[in-house]
Design an enzyme around this catalytic site. Structure first.
Site, PDB file in Angstrom:
ATOM      1  N   HIS A  22       0.813  -1.203  -0.059  1.00 37.17           N
ATOM      2  CA  HIS A  22      -0.203   0.025  -0.027  1.00 37.17           C
ATOM      3  C   HIS A  22       0.886   1.256   0.025  1.00 37.17           C
ATOM      4  O   HIS A  22       0.437   2.237  -0.612  1.00 37.17           O
ATOM      5  CB  HIS A  22      -0.786  -0.006   1.275  1.00 37.17           C
ATOM      6  CG  HIS A  22      -2.017  -1.006   1.351  1.00 37.17           C
ATOM      7  ND1 HIS A  22      -3.288  -0.859   1.275  1.00 37.17           N
ATOM      8  CD2 HIS A  22      -1.738  -2.367   1.307  1.00 37.17           C
ATOM      9  CE1 HIS A  22      -4.020  -2.056   1.111  1.00 37.17           C
ATOM     10  NE2 HIS A  22      -2.989  -2.784   1.275  1.00 37.17           N
ATOM     11  N   ASP A 130      -5.999   5.403   1.813  1.00 31.75           N
ATOM     12  CA  ASP A 130      -6.344   3.989   1.669  1.00 31.75           C
ATOM     13  C   ASP A 130      -7.828   3.821   1.909  1.00 31.75           C
ATOM     14  O   ASP A 130      -8.453   4.132   2.701  1.00 31.75           O
ATOM     15  CB  ASP A 130      -5.494   3.460   2.605  1.00 31.75           C
ATOM     16  CG  ASP A 130      -5.027   1.902   2.044  1.00 31.75           C
ATOM     17  OD1 ASP A 130      -3.909   1.863   1.769  1.00 31.75           O
ATOM     18  OD2 ASP A 130      -5.852   1.107   2.105  1.00 31.75           O
TER      19      ASP A 130
END
Ligand code: UDP
Length: 485
Positions: A22, A130
Site C-alpha cells: 500500500h 487508503d
C-alpha cells in the site's frame, strides 16, 4: 483555517495503510503529483517513516524533475498501547498471527483524531487515503475536502467486490467444492468457492467490505494504479454500470526510472545491485525466472522445498526472493543455488530485475503491484495467488489479458496451514508453459511484450494515464479555486 490563494499550489494529503504493498504505490503517487506541481504531504507513523524517508529525500534532492515540489512527511504516533501491539510493530510485514492481524485492523480506526487535527491545522485541498481508512470519507466531508480512495488494487478487483456485495452469489452455495460465477461482469468469471473469503465464516470481513463500499461511494472517486488498456472493459463497467469515478494513473512503478529510485523503493535492498547485475548480465536474454511472493505472505518450508525441486527440474536459472522472516534455508536442496540460482534473502530491487533483458518470466503471488510491475516490464507471469485480491488479479493476468499461466492455487488464506501443496512437477510444467519452446509459451510472451509497450505508452505524454492525471489535477484545482473566490 485560512483560505488558499489561487497562486498557491494544490496541496494533497496522502495516507497509505501500513503495508509495503500500500505504501510503495502511494509514495509513487505522491511523487507523480509533486512532479506535476502539486504540494504533496504523506502521513505515516514513526516506525514506518524509515521505509519512505530515503525515497522522499532522493526525490526532493533531484533537481532534474520538472515542476518539482518537495514532498513532506508528517508523522503521527501508532496507537500500540490502545490495540495491544508491541512498540514498533506498525507494519503488516511484522504480523505473524491472526490475533496480531486483528489488532492491526483495530488500529485503523484510531487515526481519525490525528487526521482531523491535520485537516484543522493545514490547508489541504484533497486527501488520497487508503480504502481501509473507512472513516476518512466522513472526516474529509466534515472539512469540505474531497476524499479520493486508493486501494492498491485494480479496477477489476473493485468490480468483483461490487458484484459480491450486490448479488451475494456465495450465499446460494451448498458445498465447499462448488464454483461461483461472479454475476454481472463483462466476462464470465468463474472462481472456486475456496479461492474466495467466505462471508459466512468471516462475517466481520463482510461487514468491513460493506463499510468500505459505503465510504467509497461517499468519496470523490478512486485513484487507481492501473491503465486503461489493462482493464478497459472493467473501467467502462466501473464508470458506467457501477457509477463510480475513477482516474487510472498507472502503472505507478514506471515513474521510478533510475537505479537510485529503484534501490530505495519500499525498503533497503539486501543485495548489491552490481552483483545482481553482473549475475544477470552473464545470462542469455529471457532465460531467467524471477520468483517473489511479495512482502507479507507466508509459505511453508515444505512448499518452499517443492518450489526448489520444481525450479531445479525446469532447468531454468532463477532469482528467488526469500523474506527474512522465513527463517533459515534448510528447505533448499544442497547445491541448487550454486547450480542455477541467485537467492536474495530480504528485499530485492524488483523493478530493476524485472526490467533486465535476461528475465524471461515472473513467478508471482499476484499482489497487484507485482502484477502491474511484471506487465510493465513486458514479462509473462506464472500466477500463484494466496489471499486478498490475488485470486482476482490472477484472472486479469491469465484469462482477460492472457499474459500468464496459472499454477493452479485453489485455497484462499493468509497462513499456509490451510493450503494443499503445489507439487514440483506442476511448477516445472508451468515454467515450461511460459519459458519453453511451445506455441502457448510463444503466444504468452508475445502478448506480454505488447501489453508492456501499452503500459509504457499510457504514462507518456498523450497516454491515457497521463490524461487521467491531468484531468484530475485540473478538476481539483478548479474546485479549490471556486472555493477560494
Ligand atoms: N517488492 C520489492 N522487493 C521485494 C519484495 C517486494 O521491491 O523483495 C515490492 C514490489 O516491487 C511491489 C511491492 O513490494 O511493489 C509488493 O506489493 P504487491 O502488491 O505485489 O504484494 P504484497 O506484498 O502487497 O502482497
Amino acid at each position: 483555517m485560512e483560505k488558499h490563494s489561487k497562486a498557491e499550489p494544490l496541496h494533497i494529503l496522502f495516507f497509505p495503510f501500513f503495508a509495503p504493498g500500500h505504501m510503495i504505490p502511494m509514495v509513487d503517487l505522491a511523487k507523480l503529483f509533486s512532479s506535476h506541481g502539486v504540494k504533496s504531504t504523506i502521513l505515516t507513523t514513526h516506525a514506518n517513516a524509515p521505509l519512505i524517508q530515503p525515497t522522499i529525500d532522493h526525490f526532493n534532492s533531484n533537481s532534474t524533475h520538472h515542476h518539482l515540489l518537495p514532498i513532506a512527511l508528517l508523522l503521527v504516533p501508532f496507537p500500540s498501547a490502545e490495540v495491544g501491539l508491541s512498540p514498533g510493530v506498525e507494519n503488516s510485514v511484522s504480523i505473524t498471527t491472526p490475533e496480531m492481524r486483528t489488532k492491526m485492523l483495530q488500529a485503523i480506526s484510531l487515526f481519525r483524531q490525528p487526521f482531523d487535527q491535520i485537516l484543522r491545522e493545514q490547508l489541504i485541498d484533497a486527501v488520497i487515503t487508503d480504502n481501509l481508512f473507512v472513516w476518512s470519507s466522513d472526516a474529509a466531508a466534515e472539512f469540505c475536502v474531497p476524499r479520493l480512495v486508493f486501494s492498491g488494487s485494480g479496477v477489476f478487483n473493485h468490480c468483483v467486490g461490487d458484484s459480491l456485495l450486490r448479488y451475494d452469489p456465495m450465499s446460494a452455495l451448498q458445498t465447499e467444492d462448488e464454483t461461483v460465477v461472479i454475476p454481472g461482469l463483462p466476462h464470465k468469471i468463474e472462481m472456486l468457492r475456496t479461492q474466495m473469503p467466505d462471508p459466512k465464516k468471516r462475517p466481520e470481513f463482510w461487514k468491513f467490505a460493506l463499510d468500505m463500499r459505503e465510504a467509497a461511494e461517499k468519496s470523490f472517486g478512486d485513484v487507481v494504479n492501473s491503465f486503461y488498456d489493462l482493464e478497459s472493459h472493467y473501467v467502462e463497467h466501473y464508470r458506467n454500470f457501477i457509477g463510480r469515478r475513477a482516474w487510472l494513473v498507472g502503472p505507478l512503478s514506471l515513474y521510478n526510472r533510475d537505479v537510485a529510485d529503484n534501490s530505495r523503493r519500499g525498503n533497503r535492498v539486501s543485495i548489491d545491485w552490481d552483483e545482481c547485475l553482473n549475475w544477470l548480465d552473464s545470462k542469455q536474454p529471457g532465460s531467467v525466472l524471477y520468483v517473489c511472493f511479495g512482502t507479507i505472505s507466508h509459505i511453508s518450508n515444505i512448499q518452499l522445498r517443492e518450489i526448489a525441486i520444481g525450479l531445479d527440474a525446469s532447468g531454468k536459472d532463477f532469482i528467488w526472493v526469500v523474506r527474512d522472516t522465513e527463517g533459515g534455508l534448510d528447505w533448499l536442496p544442497e547445491g541448487l543455488e550454486e547450480k542455477r540460482g541467485l537467492i536474495i534473502r530480504g528485499w530485492a530491487p524488483q523493478i530493476l530485475i524485472l526490467n533486465h533483458s535476461a528475465v524471461g518470466a515472473f513467478l508471482t503471488h499476484c499482489g497487484w503491484n507485482s502484477c502491474t510491475e511484471g506487465v510493465s516490464a513486458g514479462v509473462p507471469l506464472i500466477t500463484w495467488p494466496l489471499f486478498a485480491d490475488q485470486f482476482y488479479n490472477e484472472k486479469v493476468v491469465v484469462e482477460i489479458e492472457k499474459v500468464g499461466v496459472s499454477i493452479g492455487a485453489k485455497e484462499f488464506g493468509f497462513f499456509p496451514d490451510t493450503k494443499s501443496l503445489i507439487m514440483a512437477d506442476v511448477i516445472e510444467k508451468a515454467v515450461e508453459r511460459v519459458m519453453g519452446e511451445g506455441e502457448e509459451a510463444a503466444g504468452v510472451r508475445k502478448r506480454a511484450r505488447e501489453l508492456g509497450e501499452k503500459a509504457k505508452r499510457a504514462v507518456e505524454e498523450g497516454g491515457s494515464s497521463r490524461a487521467d492525471l491531468k484531468q484530475l489535477i485540473e478538476e481539483l484545482s478548479a474546485r479549490r479555486n471556486a472555493k477560494s473566490k
